[in-house]
Write an enzyme that holds these catalytic residues in place. Structure first.
Site, PDB file in Angstrom:
ATOM      1  N   LEU A  18       0.851  -1.202   0.000  1.00 57.86           N
ATOM      2  CA  LEU A  18       0.000   0.000   0.000  1.00 57.86           C
ATOM      3  C   LEU A  18       0.881   1.244   0.000  1.00 57.86           C
ATOM      4  O   LEU A  18       1.873   1.302   0.714  1.00 57.86           O
ATOM      5  CB  LEU A  18      -0.863   0.010   1.267  1.00 57.86           C
ATOM      6  N   GLU A  66       6.304  -3.498  12.720  1.00 53.11           N
ATOM      7  CA  GLU A  66       5.802  -2.724  13.863  1.00 53.11           C
ATOM      8  C   GLU A  66       4.282  -2.762  13.961  1.00 53.11           C
ATOM      9  O   GLU A  66       3.723  -2.682  15.053  1.00 53.11           O
ATOM     10  CB  GLU A  66       6.244  -1.265  13.731  1.00 53.11           C
ATOM     11  N   ASP A  67       3.624  -2.875  12.796  1.00 52.71           N
ATOM     12  CA  ASP A  67       2.164  -2.787  12.814  1.00 52.71           C
ATOM     13  C   ASP A  67       1.488  -4.028  13.371  1.00 52.71           C
ATOM     14  O   ASP A  67       0.287  -4.001  13.653  1.00 52.71           O
ATOM     15  CB  ASP A  67       1.659  -2.476  11.388  1.00 52.71           C
ATOM     16  N   ARG A 131      -6.710   2.729  10.420  1.00 53.30           N
ATOM     17  CA  ARG A 131      -6.221   1.376  10.719  1.00 53.30           C
ATOM     18  C   ARG A 131      -6.592   0.884  12.127  1.00 53.30           C
ATOM     19  O   ARG A 131      -6.665  -0.307  12.370  1.00 53.30           O
ATOM     20  CB  ARG A 131      -4.691   1.334  10.569  1.00 53.30           C
ATOM     21  N   HIS A 161      -0.498   6.973  10.278  1.00 53.11           N
ATOM     22  CA  HIS A 161      -0.470   6.462  11.646  1.00 53.11           C
ATOM     23  C   HIS A 161      -0.137   7.590  12.628  1.00 53.11           C
ATOM     24  O   HIS A 161       0.462   8.595  12.247  1.00 53.11           O
ATOM     25  CB  HIS A 161       0.637   5.404  11.789  1.00 53.11           C
ATOM     26  N   CYS A 248       8.578   1.734  11.742  1.00 49.41           N
ATOM     27  CA  CYS A 248       7.770   0.648  11.146  1.00 49.41           C
ATOM     28  C   CYS A 248       8.538  -0.639  10.911  1.00 49.41           C
ATOM     29  O   CYS A 248       7.956  -1.713  10.862  1.00 49.41           O
ATOM     30  CB  CYS A 248       7.238   1.053   9.774  1.00 49.41           C
TER      31      CYS A 248
HETATM   32  C1  CIR Z   1       0.963   0.482   4.859  1.00 52.27           C
HETATM   33  O1  CIR Z   1       0.321   1.337   4.238  1.00 52.27           O
HETATM   34  O2  CIR Z   1       0.446  -0.230   5.699  1.00 52.27           O
HETATM   35  C2  CIR Z   1       2.425   0.306   4.538  1.00 52.27           C
HETATM   36  N1  CIR Z   1       2.677   0.526   3.162  1.00 52.27           N
HETATM   37  C3  CIR Z   1       3.253   1.239   5.390  1.00 52.27           C
HETATM   38  C4  CIR Z   1       3.181   0.919   6.839  1.00 52.27           C
HETATM   39  C5  CIR Z   1       4.042   1.796   7.656  1.00 52.27           C
HETATM   40  N2  CIR Z   1       4.017   1.391   9.023  1.00 52.27           N
HETATM   41  C6  CIR Z   1       4.137   2.205  10.047  1.00 52.27           C
HETATM   42  O3  CIR Z   1       4.161   3.410   9.855  1.00 52.27           O
HETATM   43  N3  CIR Z   1       4.136   1.682  11.250  1.00 52.27           N
END
Ligand code: CIR
Length: 255
Positions: A18, A66-67, A131, A161, A248
């Site tokens: 994404l 991290e997510d 999210r 985020h 992340c």
């Molecule tokens: C997303 O949109 O989920 C990933 N492309 C980027 C996630 C970045 N994660 C974060 O900031 N903890």
């Protein structure tokens, strides 16, 4: 004090993840791997043991580990990532964390991305974003309260985020984008606002007594230098193209 980190190698199709940052151009895999390795080396140079998980082609965003969890001394909270294409990434993180910590889970209909969760001392700030929903926050607050932590929910507004806009840079200091400069939930902290055009660098990563910052943001670098902490700069160009930043790419914890 962090002693460990978990990271995941980006997969070959990571550029299918994404992103809202298409204007930055197409992300390059070999450069991404190089930058990821430099990131791991920086963590190792600070004394952390780094567990490196395999790439996961079925989830192009899975290296944004991290997510998928929030780890504190007492427990690892496995999240339920809020983007449909990322739902399921948490499954393979759980065993990697269960080696070190007891585990709890955010369950549907609760959703949560770890990028929305900032811990300062015993205080959690949890962004309510596209999210992370109210039910995810409620479950999380209940779990961490059992271990003596407070959690407050903060609307994220435009950004991806909460930690795209607010990060702890040691002591009582927070580095924030202009969007969070007047945020009531952050009252009582010393607030440093990113200069115009340097919003991306609000995502600084504090590892013990060192701050890691993306290269190319001199105004933020000056703010970080003034803290007296050591500062490391890393080139984050390819991660940035996929809306990711420093925090992340790892889960940090003490084990
Ligand atoms: C997303 O949109 O989920 C990933 N492309 C980027 C996630 C970045 N994660 C974060 O900031 N903890």
């Amino acid at each position: 004090m962090f002693t460990h980190a978990i990271v995941r190698i980006p997969c070959e199709n990571f550029a299918q993840g994404l992103t809202t940052s298409g204007h930055l151009g197409a992300a390059d895999y070999s450069l991404m791997l190089k930058q990821h390795e430099a990131y791991c080396d920086a963590l190792r140079s600070l004394g952390l043991t780094v567990d490196v998980l395999e790439a996961q082609a079925s989830y192009p965003d899975a290296h944004f580990v991290e997510d998928t969890a929030v780890v504190i001394d007492e427990i690892a909270v496995i999240t339920n990532p809020g983007a449909p294409s990322r739902s399921g990434e948490q499954v393979s993180i759980e065993p990697a964390l269960a080696k070190y910590k007891a585990v709890a889970r955010i369950e549907a209909p609760g959703t949560m991305d770890g990028g929305d969760v900032l811990l300062v001392g015993k205080q959690f700030f949890v962004g309510q974003s596209e999210r992370t929903n109210a039910e995810g926050f409620k479950q999380f607050a209940r779990i961490v309260a059992e271990h003596g932590y407070q959690a407050v929910s903060v609307p994220v507004g435009e950004g991806l985020h909460f930690k795209s806009g607010v990060n702890h840079i040691g002591s009582n200091r927070l580095l924030v984008t202009p969007d969070f400069a007047q945020c009531e939930a952050l009252e009582g902290y010393e607030i440093f606002v990113t200069p115009e055009g340097e919003e991306y660098a609000a995502n600084a990563l504090l590892i013990n007594d060192t701050l890691i910052t993306p290269a190319g943001f001199p105004g933020v670098r000056a703010v970080l230098d003034a803290t007296g902490l050591d500062v490391i700069e890393l080139d984050m160009s390819e991660t940035r193209k996929m809306d990711g930043a420093l925090t992340c790419l790892s889960l940090r914890f003490s084990a």
